[in-house]
Design an enzyme around this catalytic site. Structure first.
Site, PDB file in Angstrom:
ATOM      1  N   CYS A 282      19.579  25.892  -1.999  1.00 48.25           N
ATOM      2  CA  CYS A 282      20.061  24.999  -0.840  1.00 48.25           C
ATOM      3  C   CYS A 282      21.453  24.558  -0.725  1.00 48.25           C
ATOM      4  O   CYS A 282      22.011  24.985   0.443  1.00 48.25           O
ATOM      5  CB  CYS A 282      19.048  23.374  -1.068  1.00 48.25           C
ATOM      6  SG  CYS A 282      17.530  23.730  -1.201  1.00 48.25           S
TER       7      CYS A 282
HETATM    8  C1  UGA Z   1      18.936  19.950  -3.494  1.00 47.63           C
HETATM    9  C2  UGA Z   1      18.801  18.502  -3.335  1.00 47.63           C
HETATM   10  O1  UGA Z   1      19.085  17.718  -4.478  1.00 47.63           O
HETATM   11  C3  UGA Z   1      17.627  17.905  -2.641  1.00 47.63           C
HETATM   12  O2  UGA Z   1      17.811  16.569  -2.357  1.00 47.63           O
HETATM   13  C4  UGA Z   1      17.444  18.908  -1.224  1.00 47.63           C
HETATM   14  O3  UGA Z   1      16.191  18.251  -0.634  1.00 47.63           O
HETATM   15  C5  UGA Z   1      17.293  20.292  -1.790  1.00 47.63           C
HETATM   16  O4  UGA Z   1      18.447  20.655  -2.261  1.00 47.63           O
HETATM   17  C6  UGA Z   1      17.048  21.099  -0.506  1.00 47.63           C
HETATM   18  O5  UGA Z   1      17.851  21.184   0.304  1.00 47.63           O
HETATM   19  O6  UGA Z   1      15.956  21.597  -0.398  1.00 47.63           O
HETATM   20  P1  UGA Z   1      17.827  21.378  -5.534  1.00 47.63           P
HETATM   21  O7  UGA Z   1      18.690  22.422  -5.063  1.00 47.63           O
HETATM   22  O8  UGA Z   1      16.388  21.702  -5.730  1.00 47.63           O
HETATM   23  O9  UGA Z   1      17.823  20.170  -4.283  1.00 47.63           O
HETATM   24  O10 UGA Z   1      18.389  21.231  -7.014  1.00 47.63           O
HETATM   25  P2  UGA Z   1      19.696  20.035  -7.477  1.00 47.63           P
HETATM   26  O11 UGA Z   1      18.976  19.388  -8.536  1.00 47.63           O
HETATM   27  O12 UGA Z   1      20.217  19.336  -6.168  1.00 47.63           O
HETATM   28  O13 UGA Z   1      20.664  20.688  -8.165  1.00 47.63           O
HETATM   29  C7  UGA Z   1      21.590  21.744  -7.441  1.00 47.63           C
HETATM   30  C8  UGA Z   1      22.604  22.423  -8.476  1.00 47.63           C
HETATM   31  O14 UGA Z   1      23.491  21.434  -8.576  1.00 47.63           O
HETATM   32  C9  UGA Z   1      21.992  23.047  -9.773  1.00 47.63           C
HETATM   33  O15 UGA Z   1      22.630  23.922 -10.001  1.00 47.63           O
HETATM   34  C10 UGA Z   1      22.654  21.867 -10.860  1.00 47.63           C
HETATM   35  O16 UGA Z   1      23.024  22.348 -11.970  1.00 47.63           O
HETATM   36  C11 UGA Z   1      24.007  21.291 -10.207  1.00 47.63           C
HETATM   37  N1  UGA Z   1      24.506  20.274 -10.300  1.00 47.63           N
HETATM   38  C12 UGA Z   1      23.690  18.797 -10.201  1.00 47.63           C
HETATM   39  C13 UGA Z   1      25.785  19.910 -11.056  1.00 47.63           C
HETATM   40  O17 UGA Z   1      26.289  21.105 -11.413  1.00 47.63           O
HETATM   41  N2  UGA Z   1      26.121  18.886 -11.564  1.00 47.63           N
HETATM   42  C14 UGA Z   1      25.506  17.589 -11.293  1.00 47.63           C
HETATM   43  O18 UGA Z   1      25.895  16.528 -11.421  1.00 47.63           O
HETATM   44  C15 UGA Z   1      24.079  17.698 -10.593  1.00 47.63           C
END
Ligand code: UGA
Length: 453
Positions: A282
């Protein structure tokens, strides 16, 4: 007709995370759902009550539907039939990134055409809801227009049109669907929005007490979704920028810095976790899509360019840190702990591990072995023979001269310094997700972590 036994019957066009999780949650609350896909294998699995991919709580929910009211969730291979037999259709197709980084709306276009074919044959009012992430103007100018052209029906009169962006995160799809923090409804007219609001009031009942419903026009709702994903990505890149500042000064720790920043009630601590950078299907796709879209309209985003650049560079930084710690790694065995884009999934799309492998290979480091509790198969599809795949942490660490922690799985959090000492040739460890206690590990191991020297 049997269908009228239920207050609502909904067709879900697209059976990915959003589509199937919504379908299961709706069916579980006595809403009749006809899902639709062109993938026969997937349709058969859903009809047998089996989730075609792993998502927390989804299988349990499908088991419950299968054993108590199987007629509430069915999957067809015929979207036209699904639309014809329901009152509301939700488009939940994927919107992948094209080679040139712009959004690929091909699946949305096809689905709009199928809905148009169905509405040509239907005489009663029908509500169409776009739930996929799409650039502003898509719902009105593509979906609405195609349906109008194909069906000969009039938007607002014969059919309603809404855009309801989805905010669920992988691994939390069911939880997020059942407990949203807000519902955003973009509407072509008052009637469409009111019908969707009523649907959600029925579905959520009392749960809606603490969940505002925001009504706006279609384009604003489309932009809300990008507003969210771009801000979350920006927070991560911001934390990573500060992690790089922190590395310029001895003993400054990014974890403490971001804790201090995040306790400001105007900011909050979420998504300020510095690390090897964000991955997943995403953030990359959406940041690129809106950036490319705005450029096509004459506005160049400097902020989003930087967000992506900082994210890509984190893979270079972690390899820099590894070589500062362990010396030149060419010819040595290097271990990657974690390959998936985040814990709790086998999804490898845009995973940081892919960028790290690329950087290692660029520096002549070719003896790379990876281990992941869930993503070994998907990683092999993505990375092929660029790395070797170990069946356990122990095997991955055996004979290694440097381990890089890439994904913060619980299994890795349980490792003790002695586990690295016992198995590795030289126990150099780089923590790319800040899961290890810096003071403890730094005392007993050759240890470095992102955002700390
Ligand atoms: C993300 C959004 O959080 C959702 O709200 C949205 O609906 C979704 O995309 C979408 O557009 O469908 P997602 O991609 O499943 O969800 O995963 P996240 O939990 O947001 O994590 C994304 C990435 O960010 C991961 O690689 C995680 O490791 C990274 N991350 C997250 C960090 O590097 N640091 C953080 O503090 C948090």
């Amino acid at each position: 007709m049997v269908l009228k036994l239920y207050k609502y019957s909904v067709s879900i066009l697209g059976t990915g995370f959003i589509g199937l999780c919504s379908a299961a949650c709706f069916a579980n609350k006595d809403i009749r759902v006809l899902a639709s896909t062109h993938n026969e294998k997937k349709a058969n699995m859903i009809n047998e009550g089996k989730a075609p991919f792993y998502e927390a709580d989804l299988q349990e929910m499908m088991d419950n539907i299968k054993s108590t009211k199987p007629e509430l969730l069915q999957c067809l291979l015929d979207p036209v039939k699904a639309v014809l037999e329901t009152d509301i259709s939700m488009i939940t197709q994927g919107t992948p990134m094209r080679e040139d980084k712009s959004i690929n709306l091909g699946y949305i276009e096809n689905t709009a055409r199928e809905i148009g074919e169905a509405l040509k044959q239907k005489n009663s009012y029908h509500l169409v809801v776009v739930r996929s992430t799409v650039v502003p103007g898509t719902a009105r100018n593509m979906v609405g227009k195609i349906i109008t052209d194909v069906s000969g029906k009039e938007p607002g009169k014969d059919f309603g049109l809404c855009m309801q962006p989805e905010f669920l995160a992988e691994g939390r799809s069911i939880e997020d669907t059942l407990h949203p923090d807000r519902i955003v409804i973009g509407e072509i007219d008052e009637k469409s929005g009111a019908m969707l609001q009523e649907f959600y009031e029925y579905f959520y009942g009392d749960h809606l007490e603490n969940c505002p419903i925001l009504r706006m026009n279609l384009e604003s709702a489309e932009l809300v979704k990008y507003g969210n994903n771009c801000l979350l990505s920006t927070k991560i890149s911001y934390a990573n920028e500060f992690a790089n500042f922190a590395q310029l000064v001895p003993n400054v720790d990014i974890v403490q810095v971001m804790k201090g920043v995040g306790l400001d009630y105007r900011i909050n601590h979420r998504f300020l976790g510095a690390g090897v950078g964000f991955g997943g299907s995403c953030f990359h796709k959406d940041v690129n899509a809106i950036k490319t879209w705005s450029k096509s309209k004459g506005y160049t985003s400097r902020l989003l360019e930087a967000v992506l650049g900082i994210n890509d560079d984190q893979a270079i930084h972690i390899v820099d840190i590894a070589e500062e710690l362990a010396g030149n790694l060419a010819g040595k065995k290097v271990t990657l702990l974690g390959l998936s884009f985040k814990p709790g999934t086998d999804d490898m799309r845009e995973a940081a591990s892919i960028r790290v492998v690329k950087e290692l290979i660029k520096r002549g480091i070719t003896d790379i072995v990876g281990y992941d509790p869930k993503a070994l198969e998907t990683a092999e599809i993505e990375l092929g023979d660029k790395i070797k795949y170990a069946p356990s942490v122990e095997e991955a660490l055996k004979g290694s001269e440097c381990a890089l922690l890439i994904t913060e799985w619980d299994e890795f959090k349980k490792l003790k310094p002695d586990d690295f000492k016992k198995h590795m040739k030289t126990p150099n460890l780089v923590d790319g997700r800040r899961i290890y206690n810096y003071k403890v590990y730094n005392r007993v191991l050759p240890f470095r972590a992102i955002g700390r020297v």
